[in-house]
Design an enzyme around this catalytic site. Sequence first.
Site, PDB file in Angstrom:
ATOM      1  N   HIS A 400       0.861  -0.943  -0.151  1.00  0.00           N
ATOM      2  CA  HIS A 400       0.032   0.004  -0.042  1.00  0.00           C
ATOM      3  C   HIS A 400       0.895   1.104  -0.042  1.00  0.00           C
ATOM      4  CE1 HIS A 400      -3.957   1.900   1.361  1.00  0.00           C
ATOM      5  NE2 HIS A 400      -3.335   2.731   0.815  1.00  0.00           N
ATOM      6  N   HIS A 402       1.777   4.979  -1.671  1.00  0.00           N
ATOM      7  CA  HIS A 402       1.812   6.154  -2.585  1.00  0.00           C
ATOM      8  C   HIS A 402       3.066   6.603  -2.884  1.00  0.00           C
ATOM      9  CE1 HIS A 402      -2.568   6.962  -1.165  1.00  0.00           C
ATOM     10  NE2 HIS A 402      -2.271   6.067  -0.204  1.00  0.00           N
ATOM     11  N   ALA A 433      -3.739  11.214  -2.080  1.00  0.00           N
ATOM     12  CA  ALA A 433      -4.665  10.368  -1.455  1.00  0.00           C
ATOM     13  C   ALA A 433      -4.921   9.087  -2.069  1.00  0.00           C
ATOM     14  CB  ALA A 433      -5.884  11.347  -1.946  1.00  0.00           C
ATOM     15  N   LYS A 483      -6.801  -0.053  -8.252  1.00  0.00           N
ATOM     16  CA  LYS A 483      -7.234   0.562  -7.009  1.00  0.00           C
ATOM     17  C   LYS A 483      -8.322   1.123  -7.137  1.00  0.00           C
ATOM     18  CE  LYS A 483      -6.965   2.139  -2.773  1.00  0.00           C
ATOM     19  NZ  LYS A 483      -5.781   2.938  -2.303  1.00  0.00           N
ATOM     20  N   HIS A 485     -10.967   3.514  -5.103  1.00  0.00           N
ATOM     21  CA  HIS A 485     -10.934   4.249  -4.062  1.00  0.00           C
ATOM     22  C   HIS A 485     -11.969   5.286  -4.078  1.00  0.00           C
ATOM     23  CE1 HIS A 485      -9.352   7.462  -1.107  1.00  0.00           C
ATOM     24  NE2 HIS A 485      -8.240   6.542  -0.986  1.00  0.00           N
ATOM     25  N   HIS A 538      -6.753  -1.287   4.618  1.00  0.00           N
ATOM     26  CA  HIS A 538      -6.927  -0.776   6.094  1.00  0.00           C
ATOM     27  C   HIS A 538      -8.358  -1.144   6.365  1.00  0.00           C
ATOM     28  CE1 HIS A 538      -8.471   2.331   3.276  1.00  0.00           C
ATOM     29  NE2 HIS A 538      -7.169   2.776   2.931  1.00  0.00           N
ATOM     30  N   HIS A 586      -6.711  13.629   2.244  1.00  0.00           N
ATOM     31  CA  HIS A 586      -7.842  13.655   1.462  1.00  0.00           C
ATOM     32  C   HIS A 586      -8.430  15.015   1.250  1.00  0.00           C
ATOM     33  CE1 HIS A 586      -7.674   9.202   1.525  1.00  0.00           C
ATOM     34  NE2 HIS A 586      -7.347   9.213   2.985  1.00  0.00           N
ATOM     35  N   ASP A 626       0.600   2.470   3.723  1.00  0.00           N
ATOM     36  CA  ASP A 626      -0.205   3.778   3.342  1.00  0.00           C
ATOM     37  C   ASP A 626       0.870   4.804   3.581  1.00  0.00           C
ATOM     38  OD1 ASP A 626      -2.310   5.063   2.172  1.00  0.00           O
ATOM     39  OD2 ASP A 626      -3.524   4.648   4.141  1.00  0.00           O
ATOM     40  N   ALA A 629       0.618   8.984   3.378  1.00  0.00           N
ATOM     41  CA  ALA A 629      -0.838   9.184   3.019  1.00  0.00           C
ATOM     42  C   ALA A 629      -1.589   8.570   4.367  1.00  0.00           C
ATOM     43  CB  ALA A 629      -1.306   8.413   2.017  1.00  0.00           C
TER      44      ALA A 629
END
EC number: 3.5.1.5
Length: 833
Positions: A400, A402, A433, A483, A485, A538, A586, A626, A629
């Site tokens: 995960h 970014h 994000a 992905k 999202h 998550h 976000h 993550d 992010a």
Amino acid sequence: MHLLPRETDKLILTTLGTLAQRRLARGLILNRAETIALISSQLQEFVRDGRHSVAELMDLGKKMLGRRHVRKGVPESIHTIQVEGTFPDGVFLVTVDDPISSDDGDLNNAFYGSFLPIPSADVFPAAPEPADTLLGALICRKETVKINASRRRFRLEVKNAGDRPVQVGSHYHFLETNPALIFDRLLSYGYHLDIPAGTAVRFEPGEKKTVTMVEFGGKKIFHGGSGLGNGSFDENLRETKVKEMVEKGGFGHKEQEKIEEGPVTEMNREVYASMFGPTTGDKIKLADMDLWIEVEKDYTVYGDECKFGGGKVIRDGGGQASGRHDHEVLDLVITNALIVDWTGIYKADIGVKNGIIVGIGKAGNPDMMDGVTDGMIVGSSTEVISGEKLITTAGALDVHVHYISPQLMTEALASGITTVIGGGTGPADGSNATTCTSSSFYMQNMIKATDTIPLNFGFTGKGSDSGTNAMRDIIEAGACGLKVHEDWGATPEVIDRALSMADEYDVQINLHSDTLNESGYVESTLAAIKGRTIHSYHTEGAGGGHAPDIIVVCEYENVLPSSTNPTRPYAVNTLDEHLDMLMICHGLDKSIPEDIAFADSRIRSETVAAEDVLQDTGAISMISSDCQAMGRIGEVVTRTWRTAAKMKQFRGPLEGDEPTRDNNRVKRYVAKYTINPAITHGMSHLIGQVAVGCLADLVFWTAESFGARPEMILKGGVIAWAAVGDANASIPTVQPVLGRPMWGSQPEAAALNSIVWVSQASLDKDLVKRFNIKKRAEAVKNCRSIGKKDMKWNDTMPKMTVDPETYDVRADGVLCDVPPADKLPLTRRYFVY
């Protein structure tokens, strides 16, 4: 200033040494790095003064800090501190052995030249610690190790008639030794010293000794030495060819009248472990955690262990086979490795050829060693890494990621991550994000940009599209997955289309579901999934997903759940940091009430606590970052082990474990960042485990620093990162010892030792040629036929419920709840900041 690299390197010592002095002055005890930096930087200042010799500084280095000034385990973990500095007569090495060797030290020396106030001794109360609480403590079985147990042996009388000493190593054919040694040469044909592998017997001039000889193992084919007994062992040659060669060469020989059988040599377990590492039944404490592993099996052979060094085993005619072609032998052998893997916790040699693990078992020379595993011959083309004081794990996967900044990758590698999966194009709002590399143009740029970085990369395209054209384009451009999202849209229609594309192209879908419940509740998402395999990011929900009950997906066979690491484990500060992280990641605005409500809906103490429990029971199968992010890429491994340690504290040993044997829990947690994400993303045939046929992406740890900072990272069989000292120094252990990129990190080498993971469709369209990449391109496979049942040690599927008002989480009717931790292992003891 025109400073040289060695001078700028040493400024790190001064910076951290000065910081350590300031911390000590205000009453803080020091961790290992701070301790080394303070002593090293002070030694450099004493060198600069020019009033002390090397010998005087070796002594002075012991008289700075005492046991009361440092954290538990620090004195035992620092055996030696070495610096090199410019004396009036040149640059010389200063070695300080056991630098923390008294209770009090001398703070006048520790603060010399700093002009800081020296704190009172009363600020630092001394508290001796029991031995079994030491970092990386070893507890050996109360029995001996018998070496060469099943072989013939006898006692041999030897005299050194020369005027200089002779030292003979364990696996040297004794017949071939120095002509000045007088003994029954013919009797010694086919025998070597019956002593621990890699040790030696020294014969001083004129000295007589009686030693025990033991027959060689293996095929008994001899090479090297003085050439007296070369070739296959043949009893008929003893009194003919061998005797003739001894006499012709003038080798000392005296027939021994009385021949006595020698006893089987036995070794104390602690001594054995100090030489070859722990063996079957021995227990090791992992870092400062209350987690203990027990060695389940040892595949090496007692008495024939591979050991490298001066006078040791891996030499021509000994543990190193003679006359072998390059293709017949290993490129690399990792000797006596303690392997911690989902498959087991065991001791073995690891053989690597062309960057691939080709053998796990016993390496060496089958001509004169027993039990050498097929394909694990050590020859003159073989490199050696001594694994006997280290723990070896598979490289971690962070699935995960970014791709916000290239600097993430350095931090990832340094922490033990060797594979990253995710998306992005840099610090664009979309990439901040979501993990989407959304167009063919960006896919080409990102694959090219990472072509010379020593990590395996995979890129996920955007799956938030209720049409299929763009998804087809990005998969065929090289995406290894998609992905979905909520920031782009995670509606039932989007999920259904993305999964249809995944099924068609055999790639994985990573899901960040609809926190807003805009198109429906979690039941709507599950209905859209229609029993198809999906990776739920998550899964607790603080990172995003149906509020408040996305966690119920843990009960479904087709959902592969993971956690991201900011909630790993639940601690007293966990919730307080989350609001600001979420708002920034976000694009939310604190002045908009709905944005605040959206953020608040994702942050729930009850589900974060339940996540701890579900990780420990194996209902949540993976942990990732993550990164940048809401997560931390360099803490995937560390936070996984903090979770394991916390859960043992609150829940006790797992079923089948004991208070000082946590093998099941350790295998469960190591699987969360190795094999399970590899299976999930169709990569386990080449990465994610210490297994024959897999890429040699391996991470080496000391027991006392396990989970915190690796000693060395192997990438495709090449060292890519390691803790190495001053480049100008006479030896590689001179401070500052820093984690540094090695040869395997150089661009051309990185392209050789790493993989870019793509879809099979992109390979069919000749992606490598179109993008002109140098990395090995491999297609992900078997992403669609897997389920929770395939998650190693993490396959439980309890019936889940979440109370929509209280947020209480129950698994099979049992409340999942633990309090937040206020203190955890692998924290300030290991890190400077």
